[in-house]
Design an enzyme around this catalytic site. Structure first.
Site, PDB file in Angstrom:
ATOM      1  N   LYS A 148       2.331  -3.982   6.499  1.00  0.00           N
ATOM      2  CA  LYS A 148       2.726  -3.994   5.085  1.00  0.00           C
ATOM      3  C   LYS A 148       4.236  -3.822   4.945  1.00  0.00           C
ATOM      4  CE  LYS A 148      -1.339  -4.537   3.253  1.00  0.00           C
ATOM      5  NZ  LYS A 148      -1.659  -5.873   2.724  1.00  0.00           N
TER       6      LYS A 148
ATOM      7  N   TYR B  88      -1.487  -1.121  10.845  1.00  0.00           N
ATOM      8  CA  TYR B  88      -1.801  -1.695   9.525  1.00  0.00           C
ATOM      9  C   TYR B  88      -0.640  -1.436   8.554  1.00  0.00           C
ATOM     10  CZ  TYR B  88      -3.482  -1.787   4.741  1.00  0.00           C
ATOM     11  OH  TYR B  88      -3.567  -2.019   3.386  1.00  0.00           O
TER      12      TYR B  88
ATOM     13  N   SER C  58       0.842  -1.200   0.000  1.00  0.00           N
ATOM     14  CA  SER C  58       0.000   0.000   0.000  1.00  0.00           C
ATOM     15  C   SER C  58       0.875   1.247   0.000  1.00  0.00           C
ATOM     16  CB  SER C  58      -0.835  -0.032   1.281  1.00  0.00           C
ATOM     17  OG  SER C  58      -1.445   1.212   1.509  1.00  0.00           O
TER      18      SER C  58
HETATM   19  P1  NAD Z   1     -10.824  -6.920   1.340  1.00  0.00           P
HETATM   20  O1  NAD Z   1     -10.994  -6.897   2.815  1.00  0.00           O
HETATM   21  O2  NAD Z   1     -12.022  -6.687   0.487  1.00  0.00           O
HETATM   22  O3  NAD Z   1     -10.145  -8.287   0.897  1.00  0.00           O
HETATM   23  C1  NAD Z   1      -9.226  -8.984   1.715  1.00  0.00           C
HETATM   24  C2  NAD Z   1      -9.715 -10.416   1.822  1.00  0.00           C
HETATM   25  O4  NAD Z   1      -8.812 -11.154   2.644  1.00  0.00           O
HETATM   26  C3  NAD Z   1     -11.103 -10.514   2.467  1.00  0.00           C
HETATM   27  O5  NAD Z   1     -11.957 -11.240   1.603  1.00  0.00           O
HETATM   28  C4  NAD Z   1     -10.845 -11.257   3.779  1.00  0.00           C
HETATM   29  O6  NAD Z   1     -11.943 -12.071   4.131  1.00  0.00           O
HETATM   30  C5  NAD Z   1      -9.587 -12.040   3.452  1.00  0.00           C
HETATM   31  N1  NAD Z   1      -8.743 -12.393   4.606  1.00  0.00           N
HETATM   32  C6  NAD Z   1      -8.283 -11.576   5.588  1.00  0.00           C
HETATM   33  N2  NAD Z   1      -7.522 -12.272   6.450  1.00  0.00           N
HETATM   34  C7  NAD Z   1      -7.495 -13.551   5.999  1.00  0.00           C
HETATM   35  C8  NAD Z   1      -6.886 -14.754   6.473  1.00  0.00           C
HETATM   36  N3  NAD Z   1      -6.156 -14.787   7.600  1.00  0.00           N
HETATM   37  N4  NAD Z   1      -7.070 -15.897   5.765  1.00  0.00           N
HETATM   38  C9  NAD Z   1      -7.822 -15.899   4.637  1.00  0.00           C
HETATM   39  N5  NAD Z   1      -8.430 -14.798   4.152  1.00  0.00           N
HETATM   40  C10 NAD Z   1      -8.269 -13.639   4.828  1.00  0.00           C
HETATM   41  O7  NAD Z   1      -9.685  -5.861   0.973  1.00  0.00           O
HETATM   42  P2  NAD Z   1      -9.232  -5.300  -0.441  1.00  0.00           P
HETATM   43  O8  NAD Z   1      -9.605  -3.860  -0.503  1.00  0.00           O
HETATM   44  O9  NAD Z   1      -9.646  -6.205  -1.523  1.00  0.00           O
HETATM   45  O10 NAD Z   1      -7.660  -5.364  -0.232  1.00  0.00           O
HETATM   46  C11 NAD Z   1      -6.891  -6.460  -0.676  1.00  0.00           C
HETATM   47  C12 NAD Z   1      -5.462  -6.279  -0.229  1.00  0.00           C
HETATM   48  O11 NAD Z   1      -4.976  -5.041  -0.753  1.00  0.00           O
HETATM   49  C13 NAD Z   1      -5.288  -6.183   1.288  1.00  0.00           C
HETATM   50  O12 NAD Z   1      -4.089  -6.853   1.620  1.00  0.00           O
HETATM   51  C14 NAD Z   1      -5.171  -4.701   1.545  1.00  0.00           C
HETATM   52  O13 NAD Z   1      -4.413  -4.430   2.699  1.00  0.00           O
HETATM   53  C15 NAD Z   1      -4.462  -4.237   0.290  1.00  0.00           C
HETATM   54  N6  NAD Z   1      -4.728  -2.823  -0.018  1.00  0.00           N
HETATM   55  C16 NAD Z   1      -6.003  -2.375  -0.154  1.00  0.00           C
HETATM   56  C17 NAD Z   1      -6.254  -1.029  -0.425  1.00  0.00           C
HETATM   57  C18 NAD Z   1      -7.655  -0.494  -0.515  1.00  0.00           C
HETATM   58  O14 NAD Z   1      -7.840   0.712  -0.332  1.00  0.00           O
HETATM   59  N7  NAD Z   1      -8.658  -1.321  -0.808  1.00  0.00           N
HETATM   60  C19 NAD Z   1      -5.176  -0.147  -0.597  1.00  0.00           C
HETATM   61  C20 NAD Z   1      -3.878  -0.648  -0.473  1.00  0.00           C
HETATM   62  C21 NAD Z   1      -3.666  -1.985  -0.188  1.00  0.00           C
HETATM   63  C1  WQD Z   2      -9.362   9.940   1.122  1.00  0.00           C
HETATM   64  C2  WQD Z   2      -9.555  11.432   1.408  1.00  0.00           C
HETATM   65  C3  WQD Z   2      -9.825  11.955   3.734  1.00  0.00           C
HETATM   66  C4  WQD Z   2     -13.659   9.880   4.246  1.00  0.00           C
HETATM   67  C5  WQD Z   2      -6.842   4.863   3.299  1.00  0.00           C
HETATM   68  C6  WQD Z   2      -5.815   4.109   4.098  1.00  0.00           C
HETATM   69  C7  WQD Z   2      -4.723   3.603   3.206  1.00  0.00           C
HETATM   70  C8  WQD Z   2      -5.278   2.823   2.004  1.00  0.00           C
HETATM   71  C9  WQD Z   2      -6.403   3.528   1.332  1.00  0.00           C
HETATM   72  C10 WQD Z   2      -5.091   0.463   2.398  1.00  0.00           C
HETATM   73  C11 WQD Z   2      -8.786  11.934   2.614  1.00  0.00           C
HETATM   74  C12 WQD Z   2     -11.101  12.277   2.966  1.00  0.00           C
HETATM   75  C13 WQD Z   2     -12.485  10.394   3.728  1.00  0.00           C
HETATM   76  C14 WQD Z   2     -14.708  10.775   4.622  1.00  0.00           C
HETATM   77  C15 WQD Z   2     -13.349  12.623   3.904  1.00  0.00           C
HETATM   78  N1  WQD Z   2      -5.780   1.537   2.359  1.00  0.00           N
HETATM   79  N2  WQD Z   2     -12.338  11.731   3.550  1.00  0.00           N
HETATM   80  N3  WQD Z   2     -14.509  12.118   4.431  1.00  0.00           N
HETATM   81  O1  WQD Z   2      -6.993   7.982   3.954  1.00  0.00           O
HETATM   82  O2  WQD Z   2      -6.022   8.138   1.623  1.00  0.00           O
HETATM   83  O3  WQD Z   2      -6.217   5.972   2.675  1.00  0.00           O
HETATM   84  O4  WQD Z   2      -7.362   3.988   2.278  1.00  0.00           O
HETATM   85  O5  WQD Z   2      -3.916   0.302   2.274  1.00  0.00           O
HETATM   86  O6  WQD Z   2      -3.896   2.817   3.983  1.00  0.00           O
HETATM   87  O7  WQD Z   2      -5.277   4.976   5.075  1.00  0.00           O
HETATM   88  O8  WQD Z   2      -8.274   7.120   1.928  1.00  0.00           O
HETATM   89  O9  WQD Z   2     -10.629   7.153   1.257  1.00  0.00           O
HETATM   90  O10 WQD Z   2     -10.070   7.191   3.726  1.00  0.00           O
HETATM   91  O11 WQD Z   2      -9.610   9.220   2.328  1.00  0.00           O
HETATM   92  O12 WQD Z   2     -13.225  13.827   3.754  1.00  0.00           O
HETATM   93  O13 WQD Z   2     -15.775  10.353   5.111  1.00  0.00           O
HETATM   94  O14 WQD Z   2     -10.949  11.649   1.712  1.00  0.00           O
HETATM   95  O15 WQD Z   2      -9.586  12.910   4.721  1.00  0.00           O
HETATM   96  O16 WQD Z   2      -8.370  13.243   2.320  1.00  0.00           O
HETATM   97  P1  WQD Z   2      -6.831   7.411   2.616  1.00  0.00           P
HETATM   98  P2  WQD Z   2      -9.719   7.596   2.339  1.00  0.00           P
END
Ligand code: NAD
Ligand code: WQD
Length: 344
Positions: free
Chosen positions: A152, A148, A124
């Site tokens: 990562k 979190y 991330s």
């Molecule tokens: P998500 O929660 O929709 O998907 C993650 C999946 O992993 C879920 O279906 C959950 O049930 C499963 N899971 C969690 N722990 C597990 C375990 N111990 N064993 C088996 N399954 C397990 O999340 P997502 O948004 O699809 O994110 C996928 C990956 O990408 C995650 O690793 C997340 O940290 C990373 N990521 C997501 C974002 C985002 O904003 N969505 C941003 C950056 C990184």
């Molecule tokens: C985006 C912008 C908020 C909600 C998070 C995690 C990051 C990654 C992605 C996994 C910011 C603003 C938000 C609301 C708002 N996930 N906001 N009102 O914070 O960039 O990242 O998700 O890895 O680790 O920290 O994303 O969508 O929460 O916020 O004004 O109700 O929207 O302040 O500027 P963020 P976000």
């Protein structure tokens, strides 16, 4: 030969399963369904017209995970499974460290046992913490600011150590910026449980009438309009990035990190305006105080992914809004409606 997709029923995982199946890959999905529904996988099959095996297995259960590798010929792993809520990780750090890190360690040990050494890992942009400058390139200083993010960062280091110990390990670390939007069918999408933490699902839930108004967290940042700027990336573009990364780990044995973002930032109010424009829905909002831990501006330099993976994001902010809305408007309760119907 199959690609194992951990966390494959989640938001990004389900979109990646669609792209893998459409590209002709055989897949096997493992998920403990902690944060997802098996309904997403049923819909992946519906969209693609293809079938695949699903194991409801927790990565922490090494015995059951071992059987997945025993009964299937796994060529490479795309590792999405993990917990991802920043606030929850602050309250429950041990759970996050155990699930994300121990889960990955167990996965790597089982992979090693079966001689599977190719992995694409979901990292991330949060590993950059408070960036010193934007756009952010992969060699920027790494500094996570919450448990979190630290999971990562630690997993990235574990994967680098693994490659150093055995150069046959081939690992692509993908640092996602802010994934939003859904598959154009509107059949799969992001289905957060409870009140969404992230901006886009909050906006779509206001639009569909589940939430009254958006709270904009701060309008006094040094940005175009004072609200936070992020690099939003369409989930389908992101999913396609995984296929390019898979090509890379199959072609070469190395460990490397790649930013997956568009390279362009949008403020909160710009995203709201784009959403209103393409959907015709008004999003009422109020300005509230800054959210603890938020940064002002974050967007990627995605040049390395273009140069080394041959990947660029193709979809724009309007595609992200229209596709996100198509999903939310057709599925106001996410996957719950269908899950309840199936239970009756
Ligand atoms: P998500 O929660 O929709 O998907 C993650 C999946 O992993 C879920 O279906 C959950 O049930 C499963 N899971 C969690 N722990 C597990 C375990 N111990 N064993 C088996 N399954 C397990 O999340 P997502 O948004 O699809 O994110 C996928 C990956 O990408 C995650 O690793 C997340 O940290 C990373 N990521 C997501 C974002 C985002 O904003 N969505 C941003 C950056 C990184
Ligand atoms: C985006 C912008 C908020 C909600 C998070 C995690 C990051 C990654 C992605 C996994 C910011 C603003 C938000 C609301 C708002 N996930 N906001 N009102 O914070 O960039 O990242 O998700 O890895 O680790 O920290 O994303 O969508 O929460 O916020 O004004 O109700 O929207 O302040 O500027 P963020 P976000």
């Amino acid at each position: 030969m199959a690609i194992l997709v951990t966390g494959g029923s989640g938001y990004i995982g389900s979109h990646t399963c669609v792209e893998l199946l459409n590209a002709g890959y055989e897949i096997v999905v493992v998920d403990n369904l902690h944060n997802s529904s098996v309904e997403s996988l049923r819909r992946v099959k519906e969209i693609t017209g293809k079938d695949f095996k699903f194991y409801e297995v927790d990565l922490l259960d090494s015995i059951e995970l071992d059987k997945v590798f025993l009964y299937n010929h796994i060529e490479a792993v795309i590792h999405f499974a993990g917990l991802k809520a920043v606030g929850e990780s602050v309250s429950l750090p041990l759970w996050y460290y155990h699930n994300n890190i121990t889960g990955t360690l167990i996965l790597c040990k089982v992979m090693q046992k079966y001689g599977v050494k190719r992995m694409v890992f979901s990292s991330s942009a949060t590993v950059y913490g408070l960036p010193e400058q934007v756009p952010i390139a992969e060699d920027a200083p790494l500094h996570a600011t919450n448990p979190y993010g630290r999971t990562k960062l630690m997993i990235e280091e574990i994967l680098r150590d693994l490659h150093a110990s055995d150069p046959l390990w081939s690992i692509a670390i993908l640092r996602y910026f802010n994934p939003i939007g859904s598959h154009e069918s509107g059949r799969i999408g992001e289905a957060p449980s409870g009140i969404p933490n992230n901006l886009m699902p909050y906006i779509t839930q206001v639009a569909v009438g589940r939430l009254k108004e958006l709270r904009v967290f701060g309008n006094d940042y040094p940005t175009v309009d004072g609200t936070g700027v992020r690099d939003y990336i369409h989930a389908v573009d992101l999913a396609r990035g995984h296929l390019k990364a898979l090509d890379k780990v199959i072609a070469e044995t190395r460990v490397d990190a790649y930013n997956l973002g568009t390279g362009r930032g949008y403020s909160v109010l710009e995203l709201v305006a784009a959403f209103e424009k393409v959907t015709g829905r008004r999003i009422p909002y109020t300005i509230s105080g800054r959210r603890a831990g938020d940064i002002a501006i974050c967007y990627a330099n995605p040049a390395k992914a273009e140069r080394e993976l041959g990947w660029v994001a193709e979809k724009g902010i309007e595609d992200m809004c229209i596709d996100g809305w198509r999903w939310q408007s057709a599925n106001p309760d996410g996957y719950m409606q269908e899950a309840h119907a199936a239970a009756k």
